[in-house]
Scaffold this active site. Structure first.
Site: not given
Length: 719
Positions: A332-334
């Site tokens: 997922s978006y880090p």
DNA sequence: GCAAGGTC
């Protein structure tokens, strides 16, 4: 109606298109490599949607030509200089796409992240789009997670952009530029005048409202370690050797409730009491269940700390790897501050994807088969992204990428499982009116620990004791210990300090650390398996220089950044205007600048004049080096490798041929710089280059590169 | 040749 939706980044424009269109959309390339336009009908609002995005901030700000060159004005003038906003060259294609799309649209809907920066990026988008269509209707979609229900709601009930938040960000951008540029130019110019080695235009001595507090933390810890003096202390050591069920003759050590005492006489008299009592009495045995809590959902800052501490990867590196894995669809978006999962989060599907893994597949299966336990909830939510988690199973990763993916996945599985459970026994003992205790731990259920080897919880057995029972201690001694040196600062410590003090953000903390390393303010040092950060002489000089100046608000401490942050909150809450914030802060920094510049000159010259007094004769050790080609001077001196920095702009490789001692008599107080120039004069008359060995002269130039015996040899000695 | 904040 035609609606143009603009998100902050490609991943979001794609997700909202998928959700709003139910997967039925057409994709159109743009002139920008990363950005696509998605088109579809949205019957719920009777509209035709075009969804596109920018890539973070669209515009940048800088001084106009009149102030951009370093010598175009006095650094102080930068505080009142105008600032221009423009679209950077590499963003022109994004701007062009927005202009084209806005022309065809009736409504512009902003879908940037729901935070301050997102509000400002929204404003940047509006400004561009209005150039293409002046009367375009502007709305803002507000969402707190990329979840179907919320995205539909956001599309159907848009709100207005919050100008106050955008203003707060604009004020910060202007301030950071002005303060950063003014102080950087001032520092660099003063130091270049005093230290010839810095005349090289490549060595900028930068100042920044985030990088300096960051450097300050490193120097502070270094000073703490350096000035540490070990102190002796005394404690009573009490132990009993007794068989347990599984061991024979195991020692049970009872810890003194007082810990340890620094006063020896007090410890001795208490010990005398204990000695006068031949038996110890068990006054209480407590047995109770205990837990080791599973970890919190993963944020960027926690990932970077763990990466540094457990995986031994630099924070910047961890972020770069996560970014790549995210683009490959594995993560997922880090970049997230959120450590709580949305109640509607679909855990089951994600856990299912991990059941095929050879290492943790069985564990993941146990979670999908009823072992699932809702993750703990942290206190942070950025309202834009969920905690970092794996979005797909990755089978073929190797090296550092595998390390990072494994950690994130195991962390996610751990979050979804149960706390570890154990049984703790505490035995309280009294002897000669002093109290002691011992504890035992039996780990009953490892639960999340099975999949999360980064946490350790080891049981230790304790023999059976009964309340009221008496025993004769096997050992009862007064022992001496001493306080141990605090350890140097690790990268993980620094990330923690920055996060706690509000220096930088999840996405920038790693960059600031990298900056102070790139600027040679800080050096990374490996000791065993741990990487420590130590300040260079230049880094220490800068921080101590500013501290000596004695401003009531130090430029090297986090307070000023906190105040900027507080002002921004006030602007967001509309209790302060952007103009007031700028005015107040600039006045404050101007005052500090004037004092800092005056005192900085003083501090720098003090650093120098302490060396040679009038009428003194000094001996300077000179290494005579044969000049060869380009590069830095290097060679061997008395069996020691010598490396000298670039010399006066002209780069030379020299071979040390002999050592000369040069006598100098100084008619007036002489600074080391003068001494240095004097020697260069001698040098120019020979074909050989004589290099003074870097003693005090180069205190500001990474003397760490020189071996220590050399530094001792090369002390400037007075006769 | 300066900053910090987004992002690729």
């Amino acid at each position: 109606m035609r609606v143009l939706c603009v998100a902050e980044k490609p991943s979001i424009s794609k997700s909202i298109s998928q959700i709003l269109s139910g997967g039925q959309f057409t994709t159109h390339a743009t002139r920008s490599q990363y950005i696509k336009n998605y088109e579809f009908d949205y019957p719920q609002t009777n509209s035709f949607y075009t969804v596109t995005c920018v890539s973070g901030h669209l515009t940048g700000c800088d001084f106009p030509e009149t102030h951009r060159k370093w010598n175009s004005c006095d650094a102080f003038e930068l505080f009142d200089a105008p600032v221009e906003i423009s679209v950077a060259g590499d963003k022109k294609s994004i701007e062009e796409n927005l202009l084209n799309q806005a022309r065809r649209a009736d409504m512009l809907m902003i879908w940037t992240d729901c935070d301050r920066e997102g509000e400002h990026i929204g404003l940047e988008i509006v400004r561009v789009c209005k150039r293409a269509k002046r009367n375009i209707v502007v709305k803002r979609a507000r969402f707190s997670a990329i979840i179907a229900q919320q995205i539909h709601h956001a599309a159907q009930r848009p709100v207005e952009l919050d100008r106050a938040q955008a203003d707060a960000v604009e004020a910060r951008i202007t301030l950071d530029l002005k303060v950063g540029a003014a102080f950087t130019r001032m520092q660099t110019q003063i130091l270049q005048n005093h230290f010839v080695q810095l005349a090289d235009t490549r060595s900028v001595v930068s100042y920044g409202p985030c990088q300096f507090p960051t450097l300050g933390f490193v120097v502070q810890k270094w000073n703490l370690v350096k000035s540490f003096v070990s102190e002796p202390f005394w404690y009573i050591f009490l132990s009993l050797t007794r068989n347990t069920s599984s061991t024979r003759g195991e020692d049970t050590v009872f810890t003194w409730k007082r810990g340890h005492l620094f006063a020896e006489d007090a410890a001795v008299s208490l010990y005398d009491f204990v000695l006068s009592d031949p038996l110890a009495r068990v006054i209480k045995v407590t047995k109770k269940g205990t837990k080791k809590w599973k970890p919190l959902p993963l944020t960027t800052v926690e990932l970077q700390k763990a990466g540094s501490r457990l995986l031994r990867l630099a924070p910047k590196k961890v972020l770069d790897i996560s970014e790549k894995l995210y683009q490959q669809g594995f993560l997922s978006y880090p970049r997230t501050e959120t450590d709580q999962f949305d109640p509607q989060f679909d855990f089951h599907t994600l856990l299912q994807k991990q059941t095929i893994d050879p290492a943790w597949g069985v564990f993941a299966t146990s979670l999908t088969d009823g072992g699932f336990s809702a993750p703990r909830k942290g206190k942070n939510n950025d309202k834009a992204h969920p905690p970092i988690h794996p979005t797909a199973h990755a089978a073929n990763l190797v090296g550092d990428e595998k390390k990072v993916y494994d950690f994130i996945t195991r962390r996610f599985l751990a979050c979804c499982s149960k706390d570890a459970e154990g049984w703790q026994t505490t035995v309280d003992v009294e002897c000669g009116e002093e109290f002691f205790y011992a504890t035992g731990l039996l780990v009953l259920e490892r639960n999340y620990l099975e999949v999360y080897p980064y946490d350790k919880w080891v049981g230790h057995e304790i023999p059976d004791f009964e309340e009221g029972e008496e025993f004769q201690p096997s050992v009862c001694e007064l022992r001496e210990g001493k306080t141990s040196k605090p350890s140097l600062l690790t990268e993980a410590d620094l990330v923690t300090l920055m996060d706690k003090n509000g220096i930088g953000t999840d996405a920038t903390i790693a960059q600031h650390i990298q900056t102070i390393i790139d600027r040679d303010y800080v050096i990374e040092k490996m000791e065993g398996n741990t990487k420590y950060l130590i300040p260079s002489k230049l880094g220490i000089g800068l921080i101590e220089g500013y501290d000596k100046i004695g401003l009531n608000k130090s430029l090297s401490k986090p307070q000023l950044r906190r105040e900027t942050e507080r002002s921004m909150v006030q602007v967001c809450e509309r209790t302060k205007s952007k103009a007031d914030m700028l005015e107040e802060t600039i006045v404050q920094y101007k005052e500090m600048f004037i004092i800092a510049r005056r005192e900085f000159e003083k501090v720098v010259s003090m650093e120098e004049t302490e060396k040679v007094g009038a009428g003194e004769v000094v001996v300077v050790m000179m290494a005579v080096m044969a000049v060869t080609e380009e590069g830095a001077a290097e060679g061997t001196l008395r069996g020691v490798e010598v490396e000298a920095p670039r010399h006066h702009g002209a780069e030379v490789v020299a071979h040390v041929e002999e050592v000369a001692e040069v006598l100098l008599w100084s008619p007036t107080p002489m600074t080391i710089s003068t001494l240095h120039r004097h020697q260069l004069h001698v040098v120019e008359r020979t074909k050989q280059r004589q290099v003074p060995i870097y003693a005090k002269l180069d205190l500001l130039i990474q003397p760490e590169k020189l071996p220590s015996p050399l530094q001792v040899d090369s002390q400037v000695c007075r006769i």
